[in-house]
Design an enzyme around this catalytic site. Structure first.
Site, short mmCIF file in Angstrom:
data_model
loop_
_atom_site.label_atom_id
_atom_site.label_comp_id
_atom_site.label_asym_id
_atom_site.label_seq_id
_atom_site.Cartn_x
_atom_site.Cartn_y
_atom_site.Cartn_z
N HIS A 142 -2.43 33.37 94.71
CA HIS A 142 -3.66 33.76 94.02
C HIS A 142 -4.56 32.55 93.81
O HIS A 142 -4.22 31.64 93.06
CB HIS A 142 -3.34 34.40 92.67
CG HIS A 142 -4.52 35.01 92.00
ND1 HIS A 142 -5.17 36.12 92.50
CD2 HIS A 142 -5.19 34.67 90.87
CE1 HIS A 142 -6.17 36.45 91.70
NE2 HIS A 142 -6.22 35.58 90.71
N GLN B 135 -13.70 27.80 92.31
CA GLN B 135 -13.57 27.32 90.94
C GLN B 135 -13.02 25.90 90.87
O GLN B 135 -13.08 25.26 89.81
CB GLN B 135 -12.71 28.29 90.12
CG GLN B 135 -13.42 29.63 89.90
CD GLN B 135 -12.58 30.65 89.17
OE1 GLN B 135 -11.57 30.32 88.54
NE2 GLN B 135 -12.97 31.91 89.25
N TYR C 113 -14.23 36.94 95.76
CA TYR C 113 -15.19 37.90 95.21
C TYR C 113 -16.63 37.44 95.22
O TYR C 113 -17.52 38.17 94.76
CB TYR C 113 -14.78 38.33 93.80
CG TYR C 113 -14.65 37.26 92.76
CD1 TYR C 113 -15.76 36.71 92.13
CD2 TYR C 113 -13.39 36.83 92.35
CE1 TYR C 113 -15.63 35.75 91.16
CE2 TYR C 113 -13.25 35.88 91.36
CZ TYR C 113 -14.38 35.34 90.77
OH TYR C 113 -14.23 34.39 89.79
N HIS D 273 -10.75 44.42 92.08
CA HIS D 273 -10.72 43.28 91.16
C HIS D 273 -9.85 43.54 89.94
O HIS D 273 -9.00 42.72 89.57
CB HIS D 273 -12.14 42.93 90.72
CG HIS D 273 -12.20 41.79 89.75
ND1 HIS D 273 -12.07 41.97 88.38
CD2 HIS D 273 -12.34 40.46 89.95
CE1 HIS D 273 -12.15 40.80 87.78
NE2 HIS D 273 -12.31 39.86 88.70
N HIS E 33 -1.12 38.35 87.13
CA HIS E 33 -0.98 38.05 85.70
C HIS E 33 -0.02 39.05 85.04
O HIS E 33 1.07 38.68 84.66
CB HIS E 33 -2.32 38.00 84.97
CG HIS E 33 -3.29 37.04 85.54
ND1 HIS E 33 -3.00 35.70 85.71
CD2 HIS E 33 -4.56 37.22 86.02
CE1 HIS E 33 -4.05 35.09 86.25
NE2 HIS E 33 -4.99 35.99 86.46
N ASP F 209 -4.82 30.07 91.07
CA ASP F 209 -5.86 30.82 90.37
C ASP F 209 -7.17 30.05 90.25
O ASP F 209 -7.89 29.87 91.23
CB ASP F 209 -5.33 31.27 89.01
CG ASP F 209 -6.19 32.35 88.36
OD1 ASP F 209 -7.24 32.72 88.92
OD2 ASP F 209 -5.82 32.84 87.29
#
Length: 460
Positions: free
Chosen positions: A62, A67, A127, A213, A274, A325
């Site tokens: 993931h 980010q 996304y 999502h 998660h 993540d």
């Protein structure tokens, strides 16, 4: 990295972790990017690549690669109620300034760091699809193509998980303006998938999945329409935050995982990312479905999410893997370490996840994560015939590895080592990391620096 077929090569490892356990003097022959044969207790042959401690490459199930560019920029204290939700608003502000070239440069930097830490495949939960004003690019899969290019440039294996996002909250609430770059209807998403298939051409071992999502962003009707569009892995964010659980109960009368299992045929294709806040009934449903739980301990700690009930899940034979993540810190061993340490702090004990006395925590965490991530990413794993030729070598001269053998090598890597423990990485039969550094690190880092300065200057 070159797109030519991987050459035939052979490794000779002094120690190697095979599916049946540790072995010595192991010869691993690879061709076409896969392992062809494995022999133990044999001599090296001329031309063999010598390895000291060989492990199979680990999957990162993931990632939101972009980010990585905002890592460290959200750690300002003093705000009342700072949480995942306030972090998300800062993330949206960063996202608003990303152009395709910057996305590719940031992703490639993240993927280089993943490879250097021992991850050899990434599940990119992708996304960010449209232009800053929400308009689709002329090529609907422009951003997906940038992710594919970053994976090819770094050499990491890619499981691309384009994300369907349509709503701001449960029950089909209208999206907010900050989400306009993410949005699709079902028909537009089908077109995106076609574009993603084109973008992945030329990467023979790339895998295409889909990622509704979350139940906040997808209605039940949309979820039912999405699932037949692709036969690969299905990943979804679920039950990450208590506010999310409370909102789902207020909307439907059911907790998120319970709602999902009552409205979708969840099976081994699925990865529940998660699943932090689940009750006993939901744990049993996950176990029975043989779905994978995707745990991201570094990010979950950074965001203050909470702790998944890992010990009970492990005792039931639950399948799990780890992911980076938000990429605030990319470190495969640290994800495994923090997964165990979070449970130790909660349960006030040591070695709380290994299922029985005498079992190495490091080896158990590594092997379970290896298999769980491979399932979630749609690939094989392990140093065995037919599996990807993904090999990670640990450095026996690293201070944490001195005079270690067998399971103590993995325990020391996971719990006692830091930078420099990974000496080399081969992915699909190609050498990508040598002496702890990716072979393209300097060029990738220069592109990353240029792109990130442009993004941050535009945001200020």
């Amino acid at each position: 990295m070159p797109a030519n077929p991987a050459p035939v090569l052979a490794f000779h490892a002094h120690h190697a972790l095979l599916p049946q356990g540790w072995a010595r003097n192991v010869r691993i022959v690879c061709a076409g990017g896969t392992v062809q044969s494995v022999e133990s207790e044999v001599a090296a042959q001329p031309g063999d690549t010598a390895l000291a401690i060989a492990l199979p490459g680990l999957g990162n199930l993931h990632s939101h690669a972009f980010q990585r560019g905002m890592a460290g920029l959200t750690e300002i204290g003093g705000r009342s109620g700072d949480s995942f939700w306030s972090w998300r608003e800062l993330m949206y502000r960063f996202l608003a300034h990303l152009q395709p070239e910057a996305v590719q440069a940031i992703a490639e930097q993240a993927y280089v760091e993943m490879l250097e830490s021992g991850f050899t495949r990434v599940g990119e939960f992708h996304y960010l699809h449209h232009a800053p004003d929400g308009t689709p690019y002329a090529d609907r899969a422009e951003m997906a193509a940038r992710i594919a290019a970053a994976a090819q440039g770094s050499g990491i294996g890619l499981t691309l998980l384009p994300v369907f996002y349509a709503h701001a909250d449960f029950g089909g609430a209208p999206p907010n303006p900050a989400q306009r770059r993410l949005l699709h209807d079902v028909d537009g998403f089908a077109q995106l998938l076609d574009g993603c298939r084109q973008a992945l051409r030329g990467q023979d071992d790339a895998v295409l999945g889909i990622a509704p999502h979350s139940l906040r962003a997808v209605t039940g009707e949309e979820l039912a329409a999405l699932l037949p569009l692709n036969s690969g892995p299905v990943h979804i964010h679920i039950a990450e935050q208590t506010r999310e659980v409370d909102a789902c109960v207020a909307w439907s009368g059911l907790r998120p995982v319970r709602w999902l299992y009552e409205h979708a045929a969840v099976d081994e294709r699925w990865c529940l990312v998660h699943a932090t806040h689940v009750d006993d009934d939901e744990v049993q449903r996950i176990l029975a479905s043989r779905a994978v739980v995707g745990l991201c301990p570094i990010t979950e700690a950074n965001l203050g999410d909470g702790l998944f009930p890992m010990q009970a899940f492990a005792r039931g034979g639950g399948r799990f893997g780890v992911g980076s993540d938000s990429n605030v810190l990319i470190d495969a061993a640290e994800e495994l370490r923090l997964l165990e340490y979070g449970q130790r702090l909660q349960l006030r004990g040591r070695n709380v996840l290994a299922p029985q006395e005498g079992v190495s925590s490091g080896r158990w965490l590594f092997e379970q994560s290896l298999h769980g991530a491979a399932q979630a990413l749609g690939v094989g794993c392990g140093l065995q015939p037919g599996a990807p030729a993904d090999v990670v070598e640990l450095d026996p001269q690293h201070p944490a590895m001195i005079a270690r053998d067998g399971d103590a090598l993995l325990d020391s890597w996971v719990f006692a080592a830091r930078n420099g423990a990974v000496r080399s990485v081969w992915r699909g039969g190609r050498e990508l990391v040598r002496h702890g550094r990716h072979l393209q690190r300097d060029a990738v880092a220069a592109r990353f620096a240029q792109a990130l300065r442009g993004v941050l200057n535009a945001a200020n």
